[in-house]
Design a protein around this motif. Structure first.
Motif, PDB file in Angstrom:
ATOM      1  N   THR A 168       0.814  -1.221   0.000  1.00  0.00           N
ATOM      2  CA  THR A 168       0.000   0.000   0.000  1.00  0.00           C
ATOM      3  C   THR A 168       0.842   1.263   0.000  1.00  0.00           C
ATOM      4  N   SER A 169       2.142   1.151   0.178  1.00  0.00           N
ATOM      5  CA  SER A 169       3.007   2.324   0.179  1.00  0.00           C
ATOM      6  C   SER A 169       4.332   1.994  -0.483  1.00  0.00           C
ATOM      7  N   LEU A 170       5.067   3.026  -0.869  1.00  0.00           N
ATOM      8  CA  LEU A 170       6.373   2.831  -1.466  1.00  0.00           C
ATOM      9  C   LEU A 170       7.365   2.311  -0.437  1.00  0.00           C
ATOM     10  N   ALA A 171       8.314   1.520  -0.899  1.00  0.00           N
ATOM     11  CA  ALA A 171       9.358   0.999  -0.020  1.00  0.00           C
ATOM     12  C   ALA A 171      10.634   1.801  -0.235  1.00  0.00           C
ATOM     13  N   ALA A 172      11.221   2.252   0.852  1.00  0.00           N
ATOM     14  CA  ALA A 172      12.437   3.066   0.772  1.00  0.00           C
ATOM     15  C   ALA A 172      13.665   2.164   0.708  1.00  0.00           C
ATOM     16  N   GLY A 173      13.854   1.505  -0.429  1.00  0.00           N
ATOM     17  CA  GLY A 173      15.026   0.669  -0.619  1.00  0.00           C
ATOM     18  C   GLY A 173      14.725  -0.810  -0.482  1.00  0.00           C
ATOM     19  N   PRO A 174      15.709  -1.663  -0.816  1.00  0.00           N
ATOM     20  CA  PRO A 174      15.477  -3.109  -0.882  1.00  0.00           C
ATOM     21  C   PRO A 174      15.162  -3.758   0.457  1.00  0.00           C
ATOM     22  N   PHE A 175      15.738  -3.256   1.539  1.00  0.00           N
ATOM     23  CA  PHE A 175      15.474  -3.902   2.831  1.00  0.00           C
ATOM     24  C   PHE A 175      14.068  -3.586   3.330  1.00  0.00           C
ATOM     25  N   ALA A 176      13.644  -2.337   3.186  1.00  0.00           N
ATOM     26  CA  ALA A 176      12.262  -1.990   3.522  1.00  0.00           C
ATOM     27  C   ALA A 176      11.292  -2.762   2.636  1.00  0.00           C
ATOM     28  N   TRP A 177      11.683  -2.979   1.388  1.00  0.00           N
ATOM     29  CA  TRP A 177      10.845  -3.725   0.444  1.00  0.00           C
ATOM     30  C   TRP A 177      10.649  -5.157   0.916  1.00  0.00           C
ATOM     31  N   SER A 219       8.568  -5.371   4.167  1.00  0.00           N
ATOM     32  CA  SER A 219       7.140  -5.149   3.946  1.00  0.00           C
ATOM     33  C   SER A 219       6.488  -6.353   3.281  1.00  0.00           C
ATOM     34  N   ARG A 220       7.174  -6.950   2.323  1.00  0.00           N
ATOM     35  CA  ARG A 220       6.644  -8.133   1.657  1.00  0.00           C
ATOM     36  C   ARG A 220       6.559  -9.314   2.620  1.00  0.00           C
ATOM     37  N   PHE A 221       7.537  -9.432   3.519  1.00  0.00           N
ATOM     38  CA  PHE A 221       7.520 -10.506   4.503  1.00  0.00           C
ATOM     39  C   PHE A 221       6.334 -10.337   5.453  1.00  0.00           C
ATOM     40  N   ALA A 222       6.107  -9.106   5.931  1.00  0.00           N
ATOM     41  CA  ALA A 222       4.977  -8.842   6.826  1.00  0.00           C
ATOM     42  C   ALA A 222       3.658  -9.175   6.136  1.00  0.00           C
ATOM     43  N   LEU A 223       3.550  -8.858   4.853  1.00  0.00           N
ATOM     44  CA  LEU A 223       2.334  -9.168   4.110  1.00  0.00           C
ATOM     45  C   LEU A 223       2.168 -10.679   3.951  1.00  0.00           C
ATOM     46  N   ALA A 224       3.257 -11.378   3.681  1.00  0.00           N
ATOM     47  CA  ALA A 224       3.196 -12.837   3.539  1.00  0.00           C
ATOM     48  C   ALA A 224       2.777 -13.500   4.849  1.00  0.00           C
ATOM     49  N   VAL A 225       3.282 -12.972   5.973  1.00  0.00           N
ATOM     50  CA  VAL A 225       2.876 -13.495   7.282  1.00  0.00           C
ATOM     51  C   VAL A 225       1.387 -13.263   7.499  1.00  0.00           C
ATOM     52  N   GLU A 226       0.927 -12.057   7.170  1.00  0.00           N
ATOM     53  CA  GLU A 226      -0.492 -11.726   7.335  1.00  0.00           C
ATOM     54  C   GLU A 226      -1.379 -12.635   6.495  1.00  0.00           C
ATOM     55  N   ARG A 227      -0.912 -13.013   5.333  1.00  0.00           N
ATOM     56  CA  ARG A 227      -1.689 -13.873   4.436  1.00  0.00           C
ATOM     57  C   ARG A 227      -1.562 -15.357   4.776  1.00  0.00           C
ATOM     58  N   GLY A 228      -0.739 -15.692   5.758  1.00  0.00           N
ATOM     59  CA  GLY A 228      -0.550 -17.090   6.123  1.00  0.00           C
ATOM     60  C   GLY A 228       0.370 -17.842   5.190  1.00  0.00           C
ATOM     61  N   GLU A 229       1.229 -17.136   4.456  1.00  0.00           N
ATOM     62  CA  GLU A 229       2.124 -17.768   3.495  1.00  0.00           C
ATOM     63  C   GLU A 229       3.471 -18.145   4.098  1.00  0.00           C
ATOM     64  N   ILE A 230       3.730 -17.717   5.331  1.00  0.00           N
ATOM     65  CA  ILE A 230       4.977 -18.037   6.031  1.00  0.00           C
ATOM     66  C   ILE A 230       4.657 -18.971   7.183  1.00  0.00           C
ATOM     67  N   ALA A 231       5.410 -20.049   7.294  1.00  0.00           N
ATOM     68  CA  ALA A 231       5.218 -20.969   8.412  1.00  0.00           C
ATOM     69  C   ALA A 231       5.504 -20.249   9.719  1.00  0.00           C
ATOM     70  N   LEU A 232       4.717 -20.537  10.739  1.00  0.00           N
ATOM     71  CA  LEU A 232       4.917 -19.903  12.031  1.00  0.00           C
ATOM     72  C   LEU A 232       5.817 -20.763  12.916  1.00  0.00           C
ATOM     73  N   GLY A 233       6.297 -20.161  13.986  1.00  0.00           N
ATOM     74  CA  GLY A 233       7.222 -20.850  14.876  1.00  0.00           C
ATOM     75  C   GLY A 233       8.625 -20.307  14.750  1.00  0.00           C
ATOM     76  N   LYS A 234       9.577 -21.001  15.287  1.00  0.00           N
ATOM     77  CA  LYS A 234      10.952 -20.499  15.343  1.00  0.00           C
ATOM     78  C   LYS A 234      11.682 -20.568  14.005  1.00  0.00           C
ATOM     79  N   LEU A 235      11.250 -21.438  13.110  1.00  0.00           N
ATOM     80  CA  LEU A 235      11.869 -21.578  11.791  1.00  0.00           C
ATOM     81  C   LEU A 235      13.371 -21.843  11.881  1.00  0.00           C
ATOM     82  N   GLY A 236      13.783 -22.511  12.951  1.00  0.00           N
ATOM     83  CA  GLY A 236      15.196 -22.867  13.102  1.00  0.00           C
ATOM     84  C   GLY A 236      16.089 -21.744  13.563  1.00  0.00           C
ATOM     85  N   CYS A 237      15.514 -20.653  14.066  1.00  0.00           N
ATOM     86  CA  CYS A 237      16.344 -19.504  14.440  1.00  0.00           C
ATOM     87  C   CYS A 237      17.316 -19.836  15.570  1.00  0.00           C
ATOM     88  N   ASP A 238      16.905 -20.691  16.521  1.00  0.00           N
ATOM     89  CA  ASP A 238      17.802 -21.026  17.626  1.00  0.00           C
ATOM     90  C   ASP A 238      19.030 -21.776  17.130  1.00  0.00           C
TER      91      ASP A 238
END
Length: 217
Positions: free
Chosen positions: A175-184, A187-206
């Protein structure tokens, strides 16, 4: 009753949480369009077998975070992006970090033989833009967003007034412009999470954090 919003946490915060499926770490490189394209084409087999990867993240000093956040949050997100593309657990990690600076070089080897190279720093002059590249080398070709010459892509929008000049990225999904590749990608990751396209949980971060801590100790 409204749905509970999924929390996007830093990898260090996520590693401390019990895996209740109500959060995920900020592994935003998964939503970088070039990473998505590499994964799609790798799955289709049109480029042959994935052999190696190179991730580049260079940012001006004005975007620098503290050293721990740089190493354990931002760098682990790059590692996850490589693991996401490699599709196999990481068996070896080497990290060479400059003392007292957000600047590192790393190599990771995955169990299927894919090797990933990383260059990350937050030491550029403040007048330079963010740089984010991924290159995938396949047995039958390459996929990358890195230009053939130089360090900057020209895509996006240029906005300037008498006091400043900035480059922005327009994405129909946002819905808004992204100020560079990292903001881009964030924002896309947050949208994917909202849409349920990203698996939830730790995803191996530990696991990523423990590997980084081990090689830097």
């Amino acid at each position: 009753m409204s749905a509970v919003k999924t929390e996007i946490l830093s990898p260090r915060e996520a590693a401390k949480r019990s895996d209740d499926g109500a959060f995920c770490p900020a592994f935003y490189w998964r939503s970088f369009p070039v990473v998505e394209k590499i994964r799609d084409l790798a799955g289709g087999g049109c480029c042959g077998d994935l052999r190696s990867l190179r991730f580049t993240a260079s940012r001006p000093r004005k975007h620098a975070v503290d050293e721990a956040s740089f190493v354990y949050d931002r760098f682990s997100a790059m590692l996850d992006g490589a693991g996401f593309l490699a599709g196999a657990p990481c068996r070896k990690l080497y990290v060479e970090k400059c003392a007292g600076a957000n600047n590192l070089f790393a190599l990771a080897e995955f169990e299927n033989g894919v090797v990933a190279e990383f260059e990350a720093n937050e030491c550029l002059p403040d007048t330079l833009p963010d740089i984010a590249f991924v290159k995938a080398n396949f047995s039958d070709g390459h996929i990358t967003n890195q230009p053939l010459v130089g360090y900057f892509n020209e895509e996006g929008l240029l906005y300037a007034d008498d006091s400043s000049c900035g480059q922005y990225i327009a994405d129909n999904a946002l819905t808004s412009l992204a100020a560079g590749p990292f903001a881009w990608m964030e924002s896309r990751f947050a949208l994917a999470v909202e849409r349920g396209e990203i698996a939830l949980g730790k995803l191996g971060c530990d696991r990523w954090l423990s590997m980084i801590a081990e090689v830097l100790s």
